[in-house]
Design a protein around this motif. Structure first.
Motif, PDB file in Angstrom:
ATOM      1  N   LYS A   1       0.857  -1.189   0.000  1.00 53.64           N
ATOM      2  CA  LYS A   1       0.000   0.000   0.000  1.00 53.64           C
ATOM      3  C   LYS A   1       0.891   1.235   0.000  1.00 53.64           C
ATOM      4  O   LYS A   1       1.865   1.297   0.761  1.00 53.64           O
ATOM      5  CB  LYS A   1      -0.843   0.015   1.271  1.00 53.64           C
ATOM      6  N   PRO A   2       0.544   2.246  -0.817  1.00 48.86           N
ATOM      7  CA  PRO A   2       1.430   3.413  -0.936  1.00 48.86           C
ATOM      8  C   PRO A   2       1.698   4.107   0.403  1.00 48.86           C
ATOM      9  O   PRO A   2       2.822   4.521   0.686  1.00 48.86           O
ATOM     10  CB  PRO A   2       0.690   4.346  -1.904  1.00 48.86           C
ATOM     11  N   GLU A   3       0.672   4.223   1.244  1.00 47.48           N
ATOM     12  CA  GLU A   3       0.866   5.000   2.492  1.00 47.48           C
ATOM     13  C   GLU A   3       1.823   4.331   3.479  1.00 47.48           C
ATOM     14  O   GLU A   3       2.291   4.952   4.419  1.00 47.48           O
ATOM     15  CB  GLU A   3      -0.490   5.309   3.154  1.00 47.48           C
ATOM     16  N   GLU A   4       2.149   3.046   3.229  1.00 47.46           N
ATOM     17  CA  GLU A   4       3.057   2.331   4.150  1.00 47.46           C
ATOM     18  C   GLU A   4       4.408   2.045   3.496  1.00 47.46           C
ATOM     19  O   GLU A   4       5.166   1.222   3.997  1.00 47.46           O
ATOM     20  CB  GLU A   4       2.435   0.982   4.541  1.00 47.46           C
ATOM     21  N   THR A   5       4.693   2.705   2.378  1.00 49.69           N
ATOM     22  CA  THR A   5       5.848   2.291   1.574  1.00 49.69           C
ATOM     23  C   THR A   5       6.902   3.385   1.430  1.00 49.69           C
ATOM     24  O   THR A   5       6.582   4.541   1.139  1.00 49.69           O
ATOM     25  CB  THR A   5       5.364   1.854   0.167  1.00 49.69           C
ATOM     26  N   LEU A   6       8.138   2.979   1.629  1.00 54.42           N
ATOM     27  CA  LEU A   6       9.270   3.872   1.367  1.00 54.42           C
ATOM     28  C   LEU A   6      10.026   3.339   0.158  1.00 54.42           C
ATOM     29  O   LEU A   6      10.440   2.173   0.139  1.00 54.42           O
ATOM     30  CB  LEU A   6      10.217   3.894   2.577  1.00 54.42           C
ATOM     31  N   PHE A   7      10.180   4.184  -0.863  1.00 54.87           N
ATOM     32  CA  PHE A   7      10.957   3.795  -2.035  1.00 54.87           C
ATOM     33  C   PHE A   7      12.376   4.357  -1.901  1.00 54.87           C
ATOM     34  O   PHE A   7      12.546   5.545  -1.592  1.00 54.87           O
ATOM     35  CB  PHE A   7      10.321   4.350  -3.315  1.00 54.87           C
ATOM     36  N   ILE A   8      13.339   3.506  -2.151  1.00 53.86           N
ATOM     37  CA  ILE A   8      14.738   3.949  -2.140  1.00 53.86           C
ATOM     38  C   ILE A   8      15.241   3.835  -3.572  1.00 53.86           C
ATOM     39  O   ILE A   8      15.331   2.729  -4.110  1.00 53.86           O
ATOM     40  CB  ILE A   8      15.595   3.033  -1.245  1.00 53.86           C
ATOM     41  N   VAL A   9      15.525   4.964  -4.194  1.00 53.98           N
ATOM     42  CA  VAL A   9      16.030   4.906  -5.569  1.00 53.98           C
ATOM     43  C   VAL A   9      17.558   4.891  -5.486  1.00 53.98           C
ATOM     44  O   VAL A   9      18.190   5.874  -5.092  1.00 53.98           O
ATOM     45  CB  VAL A   9      15.534   6.089  -6.421  1.00 53.98           C
ATOM     46  N   ALA A  10      18.124   3.746  -5.813  1.00 52.79           N
ATOM     47  CA  ALA A  10      19.562   3.532  -5.624  1.00 52.79           C
ATOM     48  C   ALA A  10      20.255   3.499  -6.977  1.00 52.79           C
ATOM     49  O   ALA A  10      20.062   2.568  -7.751  1.00 52.79           O
ATOM     50  CB  ALA A  10      19.781   2.213  -4.886  1.00 52.79           C
ATOM     51  N   SER A  11      21.021   4.524  -7.267  1.00 52.71           N
ATOM     52  CA  SER A  11      21.761   4.532  -8.528  1.00 52.71           C
ATOM     53  C   SER A  11      22.968   5.440  -8.395  1.00 52.71           C
ATOM     54  O   SER A  11      22.814   6.644  -8.130  1.00 52.71           O
ATOM     55  CB  SER A  11      20.869   5.016  -9.673  1.00 52.71           C
ATOM     56  N   LYS A  12      24.135   4.867  -8.570  1.00 52.26           N
ATOM     57  CA  LYS A  12      25.358   5.665  -8.454  1.00 52.26           C
ATOM     58  C   LYS A  12      25.317   6.841  -9.437  1.00 52.26           C
ATOM     59  O   LYS A  12      25.525   7.980  -9.074  1.00 52.26           O
ATOM     60  CB  LYS A  12      26.570   4.768  -8.709  1.00 52.26           C
ATOM     61  N   THR A  13      25.004   6.536 -10.682  1.00 52.35           N
ATOM     62  CA  THR A  13      25.037   7.571 -11.722  1.00 52.35           C
ATOM     63  C   THR A  13      23.727   8.335 -11.823  1.00 52.35           C
ATOM     64  O   THR A  13      23.681   9.454 -12.308  1.00 52.35           O
ATOM     65  CB  THR A  13      25.269   6.904 -13.088  1.00 52.35           C
TER      66      THR A  13
END
Ligand code: F6P
Length: 543
Positions: free
Chosen positions: A192-204
């Motif tokens: 569910k979106p309200e319980e979610t943390l997105f981690i965008v992991a990209s060196k570049t």
């Protein structure tokens, strides 16, 4: 590795030694197992089941000295720009440097910045885990979705699986790496979106897979919670603040790392945030400390007692003298199931090279082997047939904890018995005569014995390393991973290649960018006839 005195000596050693078997070596020396074993900080490395004697080992150490290995190790640790094609220092070791000593790059100590980001990771992971940092609607963030690929995925994914026993059971960790829309869809369906943390992991922060997946997830979140929710639900791990801001993630929500950290060496950096969130910062730090212990061992121990150096030299011996270009890693631990996939990138992206540091094409020796593996005992029932009776041997690393994190009934004893049995079977084999005798004892007729005895025999003489850890902990995991990093580095030194660039991934990326508009009907396909007809065929089906 031009034909130097060291190489010539090893070629002579090979000619002298090539027909000596492991059984001969053990028969001749009853102390062999203890002589060729090293104990270090809860790790026991038995390398006795490998095809060498003292003379071979000496020649291998000479080869390392001829390549100034000690100096090269020092150059890496002290921040020299040893990644020459990218003109970068190689300092994943600084990320786990708790010595208090400075590490200089271009006259600047990088340690204060490393400590600053580690402190920020600690605060953030503590806050998410205890609910101080919450989602936009006030709900606790219990789903952590790491969006990244290659080094921005494999390390954290492997470590989170490996350390499950230490993880907060209230937190669900997900990893989206593949551009295949299925990867995204299957995760988004579960959360569910309200319980979610997105981690965008990209060196570049330019990688098409990661940015496409991140855009899809961002749109999904914004649709449910609105644009203002992004700051509570998205963080970025990157070296590229500009691109992070352009993507629409507040740079205050960015955890930095630096170009002296290679992608496949980055799980110790901010890229490890998903690990810290899953298992807590203290456990993450213990993992760094385990790696630091291995760093110290690698940097300070004489070559003859140095675990990563010995592993690397034995690997070179098989690769370049026996011409065996395959290598298996088999952890007998369910938690380490994904270690081989992680090591595939580490080893093959680092040492799958054919241009030397002096800018010459390599034509007369082989560099990195193809690495594969999986968890025992599962893989005993898949590819072990080939390990035992295939036409070429595959040197194997076995990894086993003496104590299981789930000691229940006889499971672990059976697992232990199996790993020891496999290593013994690979080494000892079974002669045709022994196979015939067994068949005879089982009451088979001479005709049946004749038919089966060869199939039931095993050549043996197949080498392996055995790594026994006391128990799988964040600390021992850190040690193991650092051990492999340094093994890969040593081999790169001897092969005279840059183990820290990855130009080989570029051509496919370039062509995919050209093919994409062609598939979309926005450009005309101009390729070889095979590629062009495949494009036409796929377009037709999709229409
Ligand atoms: O596969 C090539 C590669 O550059 C890897 O070396 C790297 O780990 C991966 O892509 C992801 O790169 P980034 O972290 O920049 O998105």
């Amino acid at each position: 590795m031009a034909v130097s005195a060291g190489v010539e000596r090893l070629m002579n050693e090979y000619n002298r030694f090539k027909n000596v078997t492991l059984n001969d070596l053990f028969d001749k020396d009853e102390n062999r197992a203890l002589k060729y074993a090293i104990e270090f900080d809860g790790l026991y490395y038995d390398y006795s089941k490998n095809r060498f004697d003292d003379n071979v080992l000496q020649a291998l150490f000479e080869l390392a000295k001829e390549h100034h290995l000690k100096e090269r190790i020092e150059a890496m640790f002290s921040g020299e720009k040893i990644n020459i094609t990218e003109n970068r220092a190689v300092l994943h070791t600084a990320l786990r440097n708790f010595s208090g000593k400075p590490v200089m790059v271009d006259g600047v100590d990088v340690m204060p910045e490393i400590r600053r980001v580690l402190a920020k990771m600690k605060t953030f992971s503590d806050d998410v885990r205890d609910g101080t940092f919450r989602g936009a609607t006030g709900k606790k963030l219990k789903n952590i979705v790491n969006i990244g690929i290659g080094g921005s995925d494999l390390g954290p994914f492997m470590a989170v699986q490996a350390l499950q026993k230490y993880a907060d059971k209230e937190i669900n960790s997900y990893f989206i790496s593949n551009i295949d829309g299925t990867a995204c869809a299957e995760v988004l369906n579960k959360i569910k979106p309200e319980e979610t943390l997105f981690i965008v992991a990209s060196k570049t922060f330019t990688t098409i897979e990661t940015l496409t997946n991140a855009k899809t997830c961002r749109a999904w979140l914004v649709e449910a919670l609105g644009e203002s929710a992004v700051k509570n639900h998205f963080v970025a791990l990157s070296t590229n603040a500009k691109a992070v801001a352009e993507f629409g993630i507040d740079v205050n929500n960015m955890f930095e790392f630096w170009d002296f950290v290679g992608g496949r060496y980055s799980m110790w950096s901010a890229i490890g945030l998903s690990i810290a969130l899953a298992v807590g910062f203290e456990n993450f730090e213990d993992m760094l400390k385990g790696a630091e212990a291995m760093d110290k061992h690698f940097r300070e121990t004489e070559l003859e007692k140095n675990i990563p150096v010995i592993m690397a030299l034995i690997g070179i011996w098989y690769n370049d003298y026996y011409n065996i270009h395959r290598y298996g890693v088999i952890p007998y631990d369910q938690y380490l199931k994904f270690l081989p996939s992680y090591l595939q990138q580490l080893d093959m992206e680092s040492n799958g090279k054919s241009v030397r540091l002096d800018n010459k094409k390599i034509t007369d020796y082989a560099t990195g082997p193809a690495l594969f593996g999986g968890a025992g005992t599962d893989v005993q029932h898949s590819f072990f047939q080939l390990l035992h009776q295939g036409t070429e041997p595959v040197p194997v690393d076995f990894i086993i904890p003496a104590i299981s994190l789930n000691e229940s009934g006889v499971h672990h004893e059976i697992l232990l018995a199996n790993v020891l049995a496999q290593a013994e079977a690979l080494m000892k084999g079974k002669t045709v005569e022994e196979a015939a005798a067994e068949l005879r004892a089982a009451g088979k007729s001479e005709v049946e014995i004749e038919k089966l005895k060869l199939n039931k025999s095993f050549d043996g003489n197949r080498p392996s390393n055995m790594f026994v850890i006391d128990k799988l902990t964040p600390y021992t995991l850190g040690m193991l991973v650092a051990m492999y990093e340094h093994k890969v580095f040593v081999q790169g030194v001897i092969w005279e290649i840059d183990s820290f660039d990855q130009w080989g991934v570029e051509l496919g990326k370039q062509l995919a960018l050209k093919i994409l508009p062609e598939l979309q009907g926005k450009a005309e396909a101009k390729h070889d006839s095979s590629t062009s007809s495949l494009i036409a065929r796929i377009k037709k089906v999709r229409e």
